[in-house]
Design a protein around this motif. Structure first.
Motif, PDB file in Angstrom:
ATOM      1  N   LYS A 290       0.819  -1.213   0.000  1.00  0.00           N
ATOM      2  CA  LYS A 290       0.000   0.000   0.000  1.00  0.00           C
ATOM      3  C   LYS A 290       0.851   1.261   0.000  1.00  0.00           C
ATOM      4  O   LYS A 290       0.576   2.200  -0.755  1.00  0.00           O
ATOM      5  CB  LYS A 290      -0.937  -0.006   1.204  1.00  0.00           C
ATOM      6  CG  LYS A 290      -1.908   1.176   1.223  1.00  0.00           C
ATOM      7  CD  LYS A 290      -2.864   1.104   2.409  1.00  0.00           C
ATOM      8  CE  LYS A 290      -3.805   2.301   2.451  1.00  0.00           C
ATOM      9  NZ  LYS A 290      -4.717   2.260   3.615  1.00  0.00           N
ATOM     10  N   ILE A 291       1.889   1.316   0.831  1.00  0.00           N
ATOM     11  CA  ILE A 291       2.739   2.511   0.869  1.00  0.00           C
ATOM     12  C   ILE A 291       3.518   2.659  -0.438  1.00  0.00           C
ATOM     13  O   ILE A 291       3.752   3.769  -0.915  1.00  0.00           O
ATOM     14  CB  ILE A 291       3.693   2.501   2.091  1.00  0.00           C
ATOM     15  CG1 ILE A 291       4.369   3.860   2.263  1.00  0.00           C
ATOM     16  CG2 ILE A 291       4.718   1.398   1.994  1.00  0.00           C
ATOM     17  CD1 ILE A 291       3.465   4.985   2.639  1.00  0.00           C
ATOM     18  N   GLU A 292       3.889   1.532  -1.057  1.00  0.00           N
ATOM     19  CA  GLU A 292       4.571   1.592  -2.347  1.00  0.00           C
ATOM     20  C   GLU A 292       3.628   2.104  -3.429  1.00  0.00           C
ATOM     21  O   GLU A 292       4.037   2.885  -4.300  1.00  0.00           O
ATOM     22  CB  GLU A 292       5.126   0.222  -2.712  1.00  0.00           C
ATOM     23  CG  GLU A 292       6.280  -0.213  -1.814  1.00  0.00           C
ATOM     24  CD  GLU A 292       6.835  -1.572  -2.205  1.00  0.00           C
ATOM     25  OE1 GLU A 292       7.885  -1.610  -2.874  1.00  0.00           O
ATOM     26  OE2 GLU A 292       6.219  -2.584  -1.841  1.00  0.00           O
ATOM     27  N   GLU A 293       2.376   1.681  -3.373  1.00  0.00           N
ATOM     28  CA  GLU A 293       1.402   2.159  -4.364  1.00  0.00           C
ATOM     29  C   GLU A 293       1.110   3.641  -4.177  1.00  0.00           C
ATOM     30  O   GLU A 293       0.655   4.312  -5.111  1.00  0.00           O
ATOM     31  CB  GLU A 293       0.110   1.343  -4.252  1.00  0.00           C
ATOM     32  CG  GLU A 293       0.260  -0.083  -4.765  1.00  0.00           C
ATOM     33  CD  GLU A 293      -1.023  -0.883  -4.645  1.00  0.00           C
ATOM     34  OE1 GLU A 293      -1.911  -0.486  -3.843  1.00  0.00           O
ATOM     35  OE2 GLU A 293      -1.132  -1.908  -5.341  1.00  0.00           O
ATOM     36  N   ALA A 294       1.394   4.165  -2.970  1.00  0.00           N
ATOM     37  CA  ALA A 294       1.231   5.603  -2.722  1.00  0.00           C
ATOM     38  C   ALA A 294       2.424   6.399  -3.242  1.00  0.00           C
ATOM     39  O   ALA A 294       2.453   7.628  -3.109  1.00  0.00           O
ATOM     40  CB  ALA A 294       1.040   5.855  -1.234  1.00  0.00           C
TER      41      ALA A 294
END
Length: 322
Positions: A280-284
């Motif tokens: 999720k943080i990478e997709e952000a």
């Protein structure tokens, strides 16, 4: 930009402050001790007392983001009184910040980022946890994290973004779990714990500090796992620590009952298994600097790693880094 930080002198807070200085971000920080008050260029301390709900409202002056790291360490024996301290230190800190926010105009504040922990996820050798998992671990840690995140709910009424960073095993030579894991390895007494198959979702201290700043700067909303992309088992982690320290592993695994006798209920944190996703943080848009545990350890213990690559194995090469 100016950020207000609680827990600024702790392991994670110190790294965030260092990055802020690199980026010319001003820091206000809260402390319970007048002896720790500093007023320097771009770095200024203010007093608060979370146990009494007291806070110096001047700490919010010019602040556009708040990073909350306050909370007593879980790495002490879990007596009933200390368990209350662990829980209350987190809840009272958030309540005190809320009290302060109610007395100011919050229009200038765009983001609030709070620490949380992956201890909320149920221990499992097979599950792979993302932020949308709702079941809570049936342990003291699960109880603490659920209450910790719940205490943030009243802040949702404000206009700023609210992010919760669930922190994993922090990799740093300056504190946290890694020096405690490295110490027995250094003295030829290292071994995996229990079965060694429990998952440990780790993150390099710099990447974790960068996540907090990234969440503040990009006004991220919701829960994000503060872990690196590649969790490892305890056995793998101990093996990589031994490799970078150039120490053999020849002892049998430490049995669970022995640590239970030594550490009491706190030993649970050594056997809990949480394989946690960083997707999720990478997709952000966040990009990790340290994606693999071996690279992270080589950065933390650079001289040892260099000696290992060159086939050296002397006490002089390794004595100053653990």
């Amino acid at each position: 930009m100016r950020i207000l930080i609680t827990g600024a002198t702790g392991l994670i807070g110190s790294e965030i402050v260092r990055l802020c200085r690199e980026k010319n971000i001003d820091v206000h920080y809260l402390t319970t001790r007048s002896s720790k008050l500093i007023s320097a260029d771009g770095y200024r301390g203010f007093l608060w007392n979370p146990n009494k709900g007291e806070i110096d409202g001047n700490c919010f002056e010019g602040v556009s983001a708040i990073i909350n790291l306050a909370g007593a360490s879980i790495s002490k024996r879990w007596t009933e009184s200390y368990k209350r301290e662990v829980l209350n230190s987190r809840i009272n800190s958030i309540k005190t910040l809320h009290n302060g926010l109610r007395n100011i105009n919050t229009n200038q504040i765009t983001s609030f980022v709070s620490a949380s922990a992956i201890g909320i996820y149920p221990t499992s050798l097979s599950n792979f946890y993302a932020e949308d998992h709702t079941q809570v671990d049936a342990s003291f840690l699960g109880e603490v994290v659920e209450a910790w995140e719940g205490a943030l709910k009243p802040l949702e009424k404000y206009g700023f973004s609210l992010a919760k960073i669930r922190i994993g095993l922090v990799m740093s030579s300056e504190g946290g779990a890694l020096p405690e894991m490295a110490r027995p390895v250094k003295y030829f007494a290292g071994s995996a714990i229990g079965s060694g198959q429990q998952w440990q979702s780790w993150i390099h201290i710099t990447d974790l500090a960068r996540i907090f700043l990234y969440a503040a700067e990009h006004q991220l909303q919701g829960v994000y796992n503060g872990v690196g992309p590649n969790p490892v088992t305890n056995a793998k982690l101990v093996k990589e620590i031994a490799k970078v320290l150039k120490r053999p592993l020849f002892l049998p695994n430490v049995p669970k009952f022995a640590l239970r006798l030594l550490l009491g209920e706190m030993s649970y944190i050594l056997f809990a298994s949480q394989r946690v996703s960083s997707k999720k943080i990478e997709e952000a848009g966040f990009i990790f600097q340290y994606q693999n545990v071996c690279r992270a350890l080589e950065q933390i213990y650079p001289q040892k790693a260099k000696a290992y690559k060159h086939g050296l194995n002397t006490t002089e090469d390794t004595k100053e880094y653990v």
